[in-house]
Every structure is written in structure tokens, then in C-alpha cells.
Scaffold this active site. Structure first.
Site, PDB file in Angstrom:
ATOM      1  N   ARG A 215       0.798  -1.403  -0.110  1.00 41.88           N
ATOM      2  CA  ARG A 215      -0.006  -0.028   0.144  1.00 41.88           C
ATOM      3  C   ARG A 215       0.737   1.241  -0.012  1.00 41.88           C
ATOM      4  O   ARG A 215       0.322   2.304   0.737  1.00 41.88           O
ATOM      5  CB  ARG A 215      -0.955   0.032   1.194  1.00 41.88           C
ATOM      6  N   ARG A 216       1.835   1.060  -0.647  1.00 43.22           N
ATOM      7  CA  ARG A 216       2.911   2.334  -0.815  1.00 43.22           C
ATOM      8  C   ARG A 216       3.051   2.780  -2.351  1.00 43.22           C
ATOM      9  O   ARG A 216       4.092   3.850  -2.773  1.00 43.22           O
ATOM     10  CB  ARG A 216       4.189   2.013  -0.252  1.00 43.22           C
ATOM     11  N   GLY A 217       2.317   2.241  -3.207  1.00 41.91           N
ATOM     12  CA  GLY A 217       2.287   2.597  -4.503  1.00 41.91           C
ATOM     13  C   GLY A 217       3.404   2.100  -5.427  1.00 41.91           C
ATOM     14  O   GLY A 217       3.516   2.055  -6.710  1.00 41.91           O
TER      15      GLY A 217
ATOM     16  N   TYR B 239      -6.987  -5.849  -9.896  1.00 42.35           N
ATOM     17  CA  TYR B 239      -6.594  -5.530 -11.274  1.00 42.35           C
ATOM     18  C   TYR B 239      -7.393  -5.033 -12.201  1.00 42.35           C
ATOM     19  O   TYR B 239      -7.124  -4.412 -13.082  1.00 42.35           O
ATOM     20  CB  TYR B 239      -5.721  -6.936 -11.918  1.00 42.35           C
TER      21      TYR B 239
ATOM     22  N   PHE C 297      -1.084 -20.215 -14.892  1.00 44.58           N
ATOM     23  CA  PHE C 297       0.447 -19.487 -15.118  1.00 44.58           C
ATOM     24  C   PHE C 297       0.666 -18.371 -14.249  1.00 44.58           C
ATOM     25  O   PHE C 297       1.648 -17.697 -14.266  1.00 44.58           O
ATOM     26  CB  PHE C 297       0.615 -18.992 -16.399  1.00 44.58           C
TER      27      PHE C 297
END
Length: 449
Positions: free
Chosen positions: A124-126, A157, A449
């Protein structure tokens, strides 16, 4: 091996300032750092599998890591120890089978994203966003119009423009399940030969790959490995498999030609002196229905077993209905392949359409700004399409993820409009586009995969 980061975003929570990170190429020289991150993110240890064995599946020309620009000393670690990786990702040059023109199918290149992970101390820091933006921009620069992944956690995503394009249906069948098909198919299946060999040899892996690619030609939604992946994918590690047998390959041949394969492993089990072994089918694919039926009938007919679990099927899979339908087959479903249109125009031109369409799309895509504009998608009755930039008024307003979700012919855009994610600007345009993008059948689940 399927690796996607479990990093999530929690709204309205104060996080530490984002660290300054640099993205760098990784190589085998980084094996120690890669495996340290792998173990922290996934906490899965495979006994008897070396770091060299694990990393052999990576394509290091497509593997990147995030490094802290100014790492701080860490308590409990030797001062001589190098800084850990803040994150990493990798990809493969794979392919996916999509709807083609005139009712056919077409296999298209797909950038398959994998091994995405962020150090637990730096979530959660980019860092994930930094890696994902670089990944998609690199794919664009390399001319890869479609990207795909399998998500460990589904909430991640969509914000990067991926849409869930197929389902992974798991069937649980009892030993001896009757697979009932029509008389003609029964007769054809009787002409298919099958045999079993250990899957982990170079010879077997070469045949598995041939069968895998052959079946994908006629299987909507099929995702295919590269030859380099196939050369290491099914190696046998006796300690890691524990009490289960080595992975087995069952090949189907019809008229002396390879026509399908199954990958399975059995686990011995006894209950009160009665055999109750379990068969786990990892992959099952065939070039024709008769070969699929012949393989399925052998898989439900092993001695000393009581149940067969088949992964990677679809909602209208023949095996499901030969077995009597969802209640007979113990159906369980989840999301499978998530697709992302890296280049909207190239991706929509490459696939085919179920009928004529002429719509102007207003695409929202802040991650890949070259897509964020209006596009005119046209196709004739032959299903051959073209997608070009336009300044005309929009007929449909939608996020790029909606197009990824609909790309394989499932997840109709009309249903997405009903859910509020697609907005119609011209009456009838959503229905027109939705019908044109639909496939005749549901796509098969992607391989892992």
C-alpha cells in the site's frame, strides 16, 4: 506456477509516505533476493525444489524488480546483507484463442503477467502501481496489444484496466460416472486410443506441448505456453509431491494422430479398508469431441479411486453435460483469465465479430492514456472488424476493463451495461455491440500461469 500479488488497497487509511523505488532488470544473479521475496509474499515452500529449479521457468528478458533508492538498515539483519527487493513482476509471450471472423477462431499473442509481488513491509505504498504502469507501457512499446493474468485476489486488477473474461469451472465426478453422448460420438470415441506416460520427461513434455497447441486451435479461450515454458513446466520433484504419484500424461490418438491430452495425479486413500483414492486432473484438452470423451471416460475409470476432480473447464463444457449437468458434476466456479486491451484499436481489429456492427466507443483508460479517446469499431457480415480513431459523437461510454471482460465472447456488454459499468449514448448501440462481440460458446478456463 501462478503468482499474483495479494496486495490490496484499503480506502480512507493513512499510509506512510511512498518510498522512492527504481525498477531494474533481474537475472539469476538475483536468485537469493527473488526467492526471499517469493517466500515472504506467498509463504509456500516446495520441499526438494531448488531455487535454480524454481527460477528456471522465468523469462529473465521479461523479469523486473523494484529496488529501494535509499534502503535503511534493518534490525536483525547482518549489515553486510544487501537490501531486499521491494517487489517484482515477470511475464511470458503467450497466446490466447479468441473469436475470429466468419464464425471461426483466431490465436492472438498475449502478454501473460505473473510473479507479481510486493514486500509485506512495503504494501500500500504505490509499488504495485509503479510496476503495473511500467509493465503495460512496456507491452505497448513492444507491440503487445493484449495482456492477461490470473488474479490471486479479484479486487486488485480491475483498477489497472483488466476485466475477468472467463470462468474456471471445476467438476467433481465419482468413479464410474456415466458420460453419455450421442451414438455417433460414442462410435467415434471408441476409435480413439489412449495411453499413459510419466509427464516429467523431456520426451513427454514435448508431446504435451504439441497436444496443447493443437487443442488450442479449436478451443475458445485457450491460453498457450511458449515452447521454453513447456520444456520445464512439468518436471518431477519427488520430495515436493509427497505421497502422491508422479504427474502423469494421458495422450489420445485418432487415426494415429495426436488428438488430446490429460495431466493428472492420483492420491492414495483408504476408508475403513475401502479404496477411496482421489484423481486430480490438472489439464484436459482435445482437438475434437470424440477425443475429449475418450479421455474423460478413462479418467473416471481408475481402480482404487472414488472421486475425480477436473479443473479448468467451462460452463457449457461437454464433459459437464455428458456427466448429467451441474448437480451430477459437483460444479464449482471462479474467475479465470483476466484480459486487458493494451492497445484498443489493435486488439479490437485482431478478433472477429458475430455480425455487422458500427459503433463509436468512448473509452476510459487513465493507465494507458493512448487508449483514452473515441474509437469507431466497424465489422461487416463476414465478421472482419476494424477499429480506428474518430472525432464522431460517442455511442457507448465504457472503461477499458469492460472491453477486456467481453473480449473472449463471454461477459456480454449488455449485461455490463445493466450492472452500470457501461453507458449507452445512442439507443440500441450497446445491444448492437454486445451481440457482435458474443461467442457461440463460453470460453474454456485458462491454464495456470
Amino acid at each position: 506456477m501462478n503468482h499474483e500479488s495479494p496486495e490490496t488497497t484499503t480506502p480512507d487509511v493513512d499510509h506512510p509516505p511512498a518510498p522512492v523505488t527504481t525498477l531494474v532488470d533481474l537475472s539469476l544473479a538475483d536468485a537469493e533476493r527473488i526467492m526471499a521475496l517469493e517466500h515472504l509474499v506467498w509463504f509456500e515452500i516446495a520441499p526438494g525444489v531448488s531455487a535454480q529449479d524454481t527460477l528456471a521457468e522465468l523469462d529473465f528478458s521479461r523479469t523486473r524488480g523494484a529496488e529501494l533508492a535509499s534502503p535503511t538498515p534493518r534490525l536483525g539483519v547482518s549489515p553486510q546483507a544487501g537490501p531486499p527487493l521491494a517487489g517484482m513482476y515477470a511475464s511470458w509471450a503467450m497466446a490466447v484463442t479468441a473469436p475470429g471472423a466468419d464464425g471461426g477462431l483466431v490465436r492472438l499473442p498475449m502478454n501473460g503477467l505473473t510473479w507479481v509481488g510486493v514486500h509485506p513491509d512495503l504494501r500500500r505504498r504505490g509499488i504495485l502501481r509503479q510496476m503495473m504502469v511500467e509493465h503495460l507501457h512496456s507491452a505497448h512499446d513492444d507491440g503487445e496489444a493484449i495482456a492477461g493474468l490470473q488474479a490471486a485476489e479479484p479486487g486488485i486488477y480491475g483498477r489497472f484496466g483488466y476485466g475477468a473474461a472467463s470462468l474456471d469451472v471445476t467438476l467433481t465426478l465419482g468413479r464410474g460416472t456415466q458420460l453419455d453422448a450421442g451414438a455417433d460420438l460414442d462410435q467415434a470415441a471408441g476409435e480413439v486410443g489412449t495411453h499413459i506416460v510419466p509427464a516429467g520427461t523431456p520426451e513427454a513434455m514435448e508431446v504435451i506441448q504439441r497436444a496443447h497447441l493443437g487443442a488450442a486451435e479449436s478451443t475458445l479461450g485457450a491460453v498457450t505456453r511458449t515452447d521454453a515454458m513447456a520444456a520445464t513446466w512439468f518436471r518431477d520433484h519427488p520430495v515436493a509431491r509427497g505421497g502422491r504419484e508422479p504427474l502423469q500424461a494421458m495422450f489420445a490418438t485418432r487415426d494415429r494422430e495426436l488428438s488430446g491430452y490429460a495431466l493428472f495425479r492420483r492420491t492414495p486413500k483408504w476408508e475403513h479398508g475401502v479404496p477411496a483414492g482421489e484423481v486430480q486432473v490438472r489439464e484436459l484438452a482435445a482437438s475434437d469431441p470424440a477425443s475429449l470423451l475418450a479421455l474423460g471416460r478413462r479418467l473416471v475409470d481408475f481402480d482404487l479411486t472414488s472421486s475425480v476432480t477436473v479443473d479448468g473447464r467451462s460452463m457449457d463444457d461437454p464433459l459437464l453435460w455428458w456427466a448429467g449437468g451441474p448437480r451430477s458434476a459437483g460444479l464449482r466456479a471462479g474467475d479465470s483469465l483476466w484480459l486487458r486491451l493494451v492497445d484498443v484499436d489493435k486488439a479490437l481489429t485482431a478478433r472477429g465479430y458475430a455480425g455487422a456492427v458500427d459503433v463509436v466507443l468512448d473509452v476510459v483508460d487513465p493507465v494507458c492514456p493512448w487508449n483514452e479517446r473515441r474509437w469507431r469499431l466497424t465489422a461487416g457480415e463476414d465478421g472482419v472488424g476494424a477499429c480506428l480513431p474518430t472525432d464522431a459523437d460517442a455511442d457507448v461510454h465504457l472503461p477499458v476493463a469492460a472491453l477486456g471482460a467481453a473480449y473472449l465472447g463471454s461477459r456480454p456488454l449488455a449485461a455490463q451495461a445493466a450492472a452500470g459499468t457501461v453507458t449507452e449514448r445512442r439507443p440500441g448501440a450497446v445491444a448492437e455491440l454486445s451481440r457482435a462481440m458474443r461467442g457461440d460458446i463460453e470460453p474454456i478456463a485458462a491454464i495456470g500461469f
